[in-house]
Every structure is written in C-alpha cells, then in structure tokens.
Write a protein that holds these residues in place. Structure first.
Motif, mmCIF file in Angstrom:
data_model
loop_
_atom_site.group_PDB
_atom_site.id
_atom_site.type_symbol
_atom_site.label_atom_id
_atom_site.label_comp_id
_atom_site.label_asym_id
_atom_site.label_seq_id
_atom_site.Cartn_x
_atom_site.Cartn_y
_atom_site.Cartn_z
ATOM 1 N N ARG A 176 -12.500 18.323 8.573
ATOM 2 C CA ARG A 176 -12.196 18.647 7.188
ATOM 3 C C ARG A 176 -11.451 17.535 6.438
ATOM 4 O O ARG A 176 -10.483 17.769 5.710
ATOM 5 C CB ARG A 176 -11.399 19.955 7.092
ATOM 6 C CG ARG A 176 -12.130 21.203 7.535
ATOM 7 C CD ARG A 176 -13.470 21.407 6.823
ATOM 8 N NE ARG A 176 -13.426 21.287 5.394
ATOM 9 C CZ ARG A 176 -13.190 22.301 4.557
ATOM 10 N NH1 ARG A 176 -12.974 23.514 5.041
ATOM 11 N NH2 ARG A 176 -13.189 22.103 3.259
ATOM 12 N N PHE A 177 -11.928 16.314 6.557
ATOM 13 C CA PHE A 177 -11.305 15.227 5.812
ATOM 14 C C PHE A 177 -11.549 15.334 4.307
ATOM 15 O O PHE A 177 -10.851 14.702 3.518
ATOM 16 C CB PHE A 177 -11.778 13.872 6.352
ATOM 17 C CG PHE A 177 -11.219 13.554 7.709
ATOM 18 C CD1 PHE A 177 -9.849 13.479 7.910
ATOM 19 C CD2 PHE A 177 -12.052 13.349 8.799
ATOM 20 C CE1 PHE A 177 -9.319 13.198 9.154
ATOM 21 C CE2 PHE A 177 -11.531 13.067 10.058
ATOM 22 C CZ PHE A 177 -10.159 12.987 10.236
ATOM 23 N N VAL A 205 -2.400 12.890 9.225
ATOM 24 C CA VAL A 205 -2.843 14.131 8.582
ATOM 25 C C VAL A 205 -4.225 14.485 9.130
ATOM 26 O O VAL A 205 -5.177 13.731 8.963
ATOM 27 C CB VAL A 205 -2.896 14.004 7.048
ATOM 28 C CG1 VAL A 205 -3.352 15.326 6.441
ATOM 29 C CG2 VAL A 205 -1.525 13.613 6.492
ATOM 30 N N SER A 206 -4.298 15.618 9.810
ATOM 31 C CA SER A 206 -5.560 16.108 10.371
ATOM 32 C C SER A 206 -5.814 17.494 9.793
ATOM 33 O O SER A 206 -5.303 18.490 10.307
ATOM 34 C CB SER A 206 -5.477 16.162 11.895
ATOM 35 O OG SER A 206 -6.715 16.549 12.454
ATOM 36 N N PRO A 207 -6.604 17.593 8.726
ATOM 37 C CA PRO A 207 -6.722 18.861 8.000
ATOM 38 C C PRO A 207 -7.450 19.959 8.770
ATOM 39 O O PRO A 207 -7.205 21.138 8.542
ATOM 40 C CB PRO A 207 -7.518 18.479 6.745
ATOM 41 C CG PRO A 207 -7.453 17.004 6.661
ATOM 42 C CD PRO A 207 -7.330 16.514 8.066
ATOM 43 N N GLY A 208 -8.367 19.588 9.669
ATOM 44 C CA GLY A 208 -9.054 20.582 10.486
ATOM 45 C C GLY A 208 -8.344 20.722 11.811
ATOM 46 O O GLY A 208 -7.119 20.671 11.890
ATOM 47 N N LYS A 209 -9.096 20.894 12.875
ATOM 48 C CA LYS A 209 -8.490 20.966 14.212
ATOM 49 C C LYS A 209 -7.846 19.620 14.535
ATOM 50 O O LYS A 209 -8.336 18.572 14.131
ATOM 51 C CB LYS A 209 -9.555 21.305 15.248
ATOM 52 C CG LYS A 209 -10.656 20.263 15.375
ATOM 53 C CD LYS A 209 -11.692 20.660 16.405
ATOM 54 C CE LYS A 209 -12.758 19.595 16.551
ATOM 55 N NZ LYS A 209 -12.295 18.326 17.086
ATOM 56 N N ALA A 230 -7.754 28.891 14.905
ATOM 57 C CA ALA A 230 -8.785 27.881 14.635
ATOM 58 C C ALA A 230 -8.303 26.487 15.012
ATOM 59 O O ALA A 230 -8.830 25.485 14.531
ATOM 60 C CB ALA A 230 -9.189 27.920 13.159
ATOM 61 N N GLN A 231 -7.300 26.422 15.886
ATOM 62 C CA GLN A 231 -6.738 25.144 16.291
ATOM 63 C C GLN A 231 -7.098 24.836 17.736
ATOM 64 O O GLN A 231 -7.679 25.643 18.447
ATOM 65 C CB GLN A 231 -5.215 25.145 16.117
ATOM 66 C CG GLN A 231 -4.742 24.666 14.761
ATOM 67 C CD GLN A 231 -5.030 23.169 14.533
ATOM 68 O OE1 GLN A 231 -5.615 22.479 15.365
ATOM 69 N NE2 GLN A 231 -4.610 22.670 13.381
ATOM 70 N N MET A 232 -6.710 23.624 18.150
ATOM 71 C CA MET A 232 -6.861 23.218 19.532
ATOM 72 C C MET A 232 -5.505 23.357 20.241
ATOM 73 O O MET A 232 -4.456 23.354 19.581
ATOM 74 C CB MET A 232 -7.358 21.769 19.603
ATOM 75 C CG MET A 232 -8.676 21.550 18.880
ATOM 76 S SD MET A 232 -10.006 22.591 19.520
ATOM 77 C CE MET A 232 -10.371 21.737 21.056
#
Length: 389
Positions: free
Chosen positions: A222-223, A288-292, A315-317
């Motif tokens: 999700r960048f 900044v990592s907007p998704g996992k 929804a994370q790792m």
C-alpha cells in the motif's frame, strides 16, 4: 527417547534433524548459520536452492549440510518429494517443516514421521487472526500433526491457545535478520569509515524529513497510501522526501502518482547489499510501511530507525510486535492516508531523542529478534521434544 534414529544417539552424540523448506530466502541465511553452529544438533537444511517470485535464495554453501530438494506446484498446492523421503528414511531424530497447509508433501511427511515415532516440529506464522470454524478445524487438524509448533510471535501463541491448541505445544521463536552484519555497518557509519552518501543528498531539498521503506513494491504494501499522505503533508506545509528501496509490479503506478502530484520520491530499486541499504536506513528519519510490515520492521529497528505502520493486527505480519508505540514507532488507521499523515507529523513533532530511539530499537532486536536468540529457542524446543532437554 523418541525418534527413528534415537536408539543410535547417546547424550554426547548430536541429534540429526532435517529442516525442510521449499526455498530458503536470502534473509534466512543468518539464522541458518546460527543453527548450524549448534553443538547439540546436526541440522540438514532442505530446500530448492533456487530463487522464487523475485526473492533470492540463501547461499547453499553458507551451511555445512544443504540438501537440494526441488518441488513442483499443482495449482495452489506444492509437492516436494524429498520431504517425504526425509520423513520415511529413518535417519533423523526430528523433523522441522515449514507449516503451510498447501504443501501436500508436508501432510504426508508429518503423518509418516509420526507413524515412525519421529518428532515433528512445524515452523511458521501459525495463527495470524481469528478465523471461521471451517478454517479453524482445518488448521487444528494440520497443526495437530506437529508435536511442537514454532511460531513467530506472542500473538500467534495467544490466538492458537484461544482456539484450543495446547499452549505447551506452541513455542515462540520470533524471527531474525543478519544483526551482526548490521552491527558492522553501523560501526563503519559511526566511525566515519564508510563511503556511503547520506540519502538526504539524493533530493533537491535535503532538509526535509526523509521517509524510507525497504520492501517489494506490491499492492499489499500500500505505498499509494504513503504517497497520498505525502500529498497531505505538503498541503499542510510539511513536505517530505520519500525513498523506496525495492522493485515490484506497482512501481509504474507509483511513479505515475509521484509525478502527478510533483512529490519528491526516489525509486532506488532492489538492493540486497547491506553496506548500501544500511546507511540509507540509519540516516532516514522514519520507516513508513503503510501495508503489512513484516521483516521491514526488524530491518528498520536494527539500524535504530523508528517505524510507522497500520495498527490492524489482524492484517499484519508477526514482526509488527517489535514496534513499541511512542518509543520505536507508531501506528495509524489501516488504509487511511489522513491518519498516516497525522501519525508522521506527530512523530516528527514529538518523537523521543533519536539517540534514545536507537538504543531502545536495537535493544529490542537483540533481546528477541536476533539469529542467535532464534537458534537457541529452536534448539531448546528440539531437545525437549526428543527427550534430550
């Protein structure tokens, strides 16, 4: 004592254990080597030896005993003949297998190993979120083939216990990257002995805060949300520079977005050279990592750089657990660019001194998320399940 080969083993003889993956990603090399240094266990590492989906394979010569074990896909399923052979050969005191229910050969190998009374350890994410009853039953059946499940994080153990899996059969082994290599890079940086340029110099205005992420450019990351947040920050008068280290199918669309909004975004491309990537992370203001976030969280904190990601842990790792909010990073509402912009602005305005962040970040990594820690926990689990503890 259990295991097909255990009658031949004495307390002084190292156990023989097969560790079976379909592929060993390059970032697993450090833990493979840490495991390989064990005096109590002689590990055989099984894997294809080939890259997969853009991820490099670990150096097969990095450990003493690597066994080529090719696999083939059957739709969504995978078959690896050597896994079944390892289980049925009677040569091992225990098997450690990657826990993926789509690996048909693992089902067969685990059943065969149990029939031969060879202890089975599964290694994997385990439980990431609450699931419906059908999935719970399938996982319970599959995971139940193991005598011990090695999960990545505390949350995985809590979720597994909540659906009835015996807690004494779940061991948290965390995850790891090449911490010692990062330490060496940091020593070069802090002694002024590296020729690597500060990444701020890549941009027209190096005085802006620098946001970085080292990950493949995929839809799941999700960048696009990061770039939308950068637009919002610029509209508020707090423009940022963005450095993306990685390749992937979303690059063209992200480049289009950056150009459309005249954002300062540098697409560095894929890079697996720690002496190049390390200084980029070390000098950045924020990851900044907007998704996992996964391994990116560990990679960032290894270099003392705080990390921001979304706070929807379903929804994370598992590696998200390394982040301590307010101390080594922050969380925002998933898929919400405004919330991300707020989190970035708040961190930049109120963050603890960077020296404090570095100290806590690197201490968190070395306490749990380091190869030697992971290898020691795995060794202890193997010794316990084989009766050698």
């Amino acid at each position: 004592m259990t295991g097909a080969a255990s009658h031949e083993a004495s307390a002084e003889t190292p156990l023989r254990v097969a560790v079976i993956y379909h592929v060993w990603p390059h970032y697993r090399e450090a833990v493979m080597q840490a495991m390989d240094r064990s005096k109590a266990i002689a590990y055989d590492f099984y894997g294809s030896g080939e890259p997969l989906e853009g991820i490099l394979h670990a150096d097969t010569a990095a450990v003493d005993r690597f066994i080529k074990a090719p696999f083939r896909r059957l739709g969504n399923f995978l078959w690896q003949p050597q896994a079944v052979k390892a289980a049925g050969g009677g040569h091992y005191d225990a098997l450690i297998m990657l826990a993926d229910p789509n690996f048909v050969s693992t089902w067969v190998a685990a059943v065969l190993a149990r029939w031969r009374r060879t202890p089975v350890l599964f290694w994997g994410h385990g439980w990431l979120k609450p699931e419906n009853r059908l999935k719970q039953r399938v996982r319970r059946l599959y995971f139940g083939l193991s005598h011990q499940f090695l999960v990545y994080a505390e949350r995985g153990k809590r979720l597994g216990t909540a659906v009835g899996f015996p807690p004494e059969r779940i061991t948290v082994v965390y995850n790891s990257l090449a911490v010692e290599r990062a330490d060496a890079v940091i020593a070069l940086i802090e002694s002024g002995m590296t020729n690597a340029e500060r990444p701020q110099a890549f941009f027209a205005d190096p005085g802006r805060p620098l946001l970085i992420c080292t990950a493949r450019l995929t839809a799941r990351c999700r960048f696009d949300v990061l770039l939308k947040a950068a637009v919002l920050l610029e509209e508020r008068g707090q423009a940022v520079n963005v450095l993306l280290v990685g390749e992937g199918p979303e690059r063209a669309e992200l480049e289009r977005m950056a150009a459309e909004h005249a954002l300062e975004v540098l697409f560095f491309g894929a890079c697996h050279d720690e002496e190049l990537v390390g200084p980029l992370l070390y000098h950045a203001d924020l990851t900044v990592s907007p998704g996992k976030i996964g391994l990116t969280a560990m990679h960032s904190l290894m270099y003392g750089t705080p990390a921001i990601t979304h706070g929807d842990f379903d929804a994370q790792m598992p590696e998200v657990e390394v982040i301590e909010e307010g101390l080594t990073g922050a969380f925002f509402r998933r898929d919400d660019a405004t919330s991300l912009a707020d989190a970035i602005a708040s961190w930049l305005a109120t963050a603890p001194p960077r020296a404090n962040v570095r100290h806590h970040a690197r201490a968190a990594i070395k306490a749990k998320w380091a190869p030697q820690v992971q290898a020691a926990i795995i060794e202890r689990a193997v010794l316990e399940v084989t009766g050698r503890a």
